[in-house]
Scaffold this motif. Sequence first.
Motif, PDB file in Angstrom:
ATOM      1  N   GLY A  36     -52.561 -28.148 111.157  1.00 11.89           N
ATOM      2  CA  GLY A  36     -51.367 -28.549 110.433  1.00 11.89           C
ATOM      3  C   GLY A  36     -50.974 -27.666 109.259  1.00 11.89           C
ATOM      4  O   GLY A  36     -50.072 -28.020 108.499  1.00 11.89           O
ATOM      5  N   MET A  37     -51.626 -26.525 109.091  1.00 10.57           N
ATOM      6  CA  MET A  37     -51.315 -25.643 107.958  1.00 10.57           C
ATOM      7  C   MET A  37     -50.697 -24.337 108.483  1.00 10.57           C
ATOM      8  O   MET A  37     -50.790 -24.012 109.660  1.00 10.57           O
ATOM      9  N   VAL A  38     -50.093 -23.581 107.571  1.00 14.62           N
ATOM     10  CA  VAL A  38     -49.522 -22.283 107.931  1.00 14.62           C
ATOM     11  C   VAL A  38     -50.673 -21.307 108.192  1.00 14.62           C
ATOM     12  O   VAL A  38     -51.612 -21.218 107.388  1.00 14.62           O
ATOM     13  N   PRO A  39     -50.644 -20.576 109.317  1.00 20.79           N
ATOM     14  CA  PRO A  39     -51.728 -19.622 109.609  1.00 20.79           C
ATOM     15  C   PRO A  39     -51.824 -18.534 108.534  1.00 20.79           C
ATOM     16  O   PRO A  39     -50.827 -18.150 107.930  1.00 20.79           O
ATOM     17  N   ILE A  40     -53.044 -18.042 108.321  1.00 22.00           N
ATOM     18  CA  ILE A  40     -53.290 -16.976 107.356  1.00 22.00           C
ATOM     19  C   ILE A  40     -53.590 -15.702 108.140  1.00 22.00           C
ATOM     20  O   ILE A  40     -54.516 -15.671 108.960  1.00 22.00           O
ATOM     21  N   HIS A  41     -52.813 -14.657 107.911  1.00 14.78           N
ATOM     22  CA  HIS A  41     -53.011 -13.380 108.592  1.00 14.78           C
ATOM     23  C   HIS A  41     -54.027 -12.560 107.809  1.00 14.78           C
ATOM     24  O   HIS A  41     -53.885 -12.385 106.596  1.00 14.78           O
ATOM     25  N   LEU A  42     -55.048 -12.061 108.523  1.00 13.86           N
ATOM     26  CA  LEU A  42     -56.175 -11.390 107.870  1.00 13.86           C
ATOM     27  C   LEU A  42     -56.439 -10.017 108.459  1.00 13.86           C
ATOM     28  O   LEU A  42     -56.049  -9.706 109.588  1.00 13.86           O
ATOM     29  N   THR A  43     -57.157  -9.216 107.677  1.00 14.68           N
ATOM     30  CA  THR A  43     -57.761  -7.971 108.151  1.00 14.68           C
ATOM     31  C   THR A  43     -59.264  -8.134 107.969  1.00 14.68           C
ATOM     32  O   THR A  43     -59.730  -8.485 106.880  1.00 14.68           O
ATOM     33  N   LEU A  44     -60.022  -7.899 109.059  1.00 13.36           N
ATOM     34  CA  LEU A  44     -61.473  -8.113 109.043  1.00 13.36           C
ATOM     35  C   LEU A  44     -62.203  -6.803 109.326  1.00 13.36           C
ATOM     36  O   LEU A  44     -61.681  -5.941 110.042  1.00 13.36           O
ATOM     37  N   PRO A  45     -63.425  -6.636 108.801  1.00 13.39           N
ATOM     38  CA  PRO A  45     -64.192  -5.411 109.057  1.00 13.39           C
ATOM     39  C   PRO A  45     -64.597  -5.334 110.537  1.00 13.39           C
ATOM     40  O   PRO A  45     -65.227  -6.258 111.060  1.00 13.39           O
ATOM     41  N   GLY A  46     -64.232  -4.228 111.198  1.00 10.10           N
ATOM     42  CA  GLY A  46     -64.420  -4.094 112.635  1.00 10.10           C
ATOM     43  C   GLY A  46     -65.853  -4.200 113.117  1.00 10.10           C
ATOM     44  O   GLY A  46     -66.170  -5.013 113.989  1.00 10.10           O
ATOM     45  N   HIS A  47     -66.739  -3.381 112.576  1.00 10.31           N
ATOM     46  CA  HIS A  47     -68.120  -3.348 113.064  1.00 10.31           C
ATOM     47  C   HIS A  47     -68.839  -4.670 112.794  1.00 10.31           C
ATOM     48  O   HIS A  47     -69.511  -5.208 113.673  1.00 10.31           O
ATOM     49  N   GLU A  48     -68.697  -5.193 111.592  1.00 11.08           N
ATOM     50  CA  GLU A  48     -69.369  -6.450 111.242  1.00 11.08           C
ATOM     51  C   GLU A  48     -68.879  -7.607 112.110  1.00 11.08           C
ATOM     52  O   GLU A  48     -69.661  -8.444 112.551  1.00 11.08           O
TER      53      GLU A  48
END
Length: 196
Positions: A36-48
């Motif tokens: 029910g909340m607005v999605p949060i767009h993220l950038t995540l560390p690839g290898h981890e």
Amino acid sequence: MSEVKLAAETRTEFGKGAARRVRRENKVPGVLYEHGMVPIHLTLPGHELLMALRTPNVLISLDIDGKTNELAIPKAVQRDPLKGFLVHVDLLMVKRGERVVVEIPVVAEGELAPGGNLLEHVLTALPVEAEATHIPDSLPVSVAGLAAGAAILAKDINLPDGVKLAVEEDTAVLQVLAAQAEEAPAGEEGEEAAQA
């Protein structure tokens, strides 16, 4: 169940070009969904992230911009079909004590009865409902001594405390198939008939 901590940054650029720029930096674009909340767009560390996703249903503790900590589980993972690197990930925010429906890998243990029969995995993973921070890594199932025609149903699998089936009890999970008789190579039957 393992918990992995990852640092994440909120993302304000969207589209293919922005996603390519993120991946060139060895990072992965993702979206964190909450009920029910607005999605949060993220950038995540690839290898981890890649290492974390090797564990099925891993619980990820996200440190977002160094300001908030959120718990999440993988919802959908997109990989490059040829090279296998992560293209995008969808995460579902969970709270401690919240129950979620996930699929747990079924691991067959033991040897079938003699006779060359085959074990078929009707379901490689069993849908269950579990507390978000206590999701089992796998469900071991003994197939020792099972003969052709035997089947293991969802209700036959021992589930850890607090874990419930999320499928019908009579759903087949594993079954033993009879070994197929070897066929004579083409042409041999005709030769034998001609010699008789």
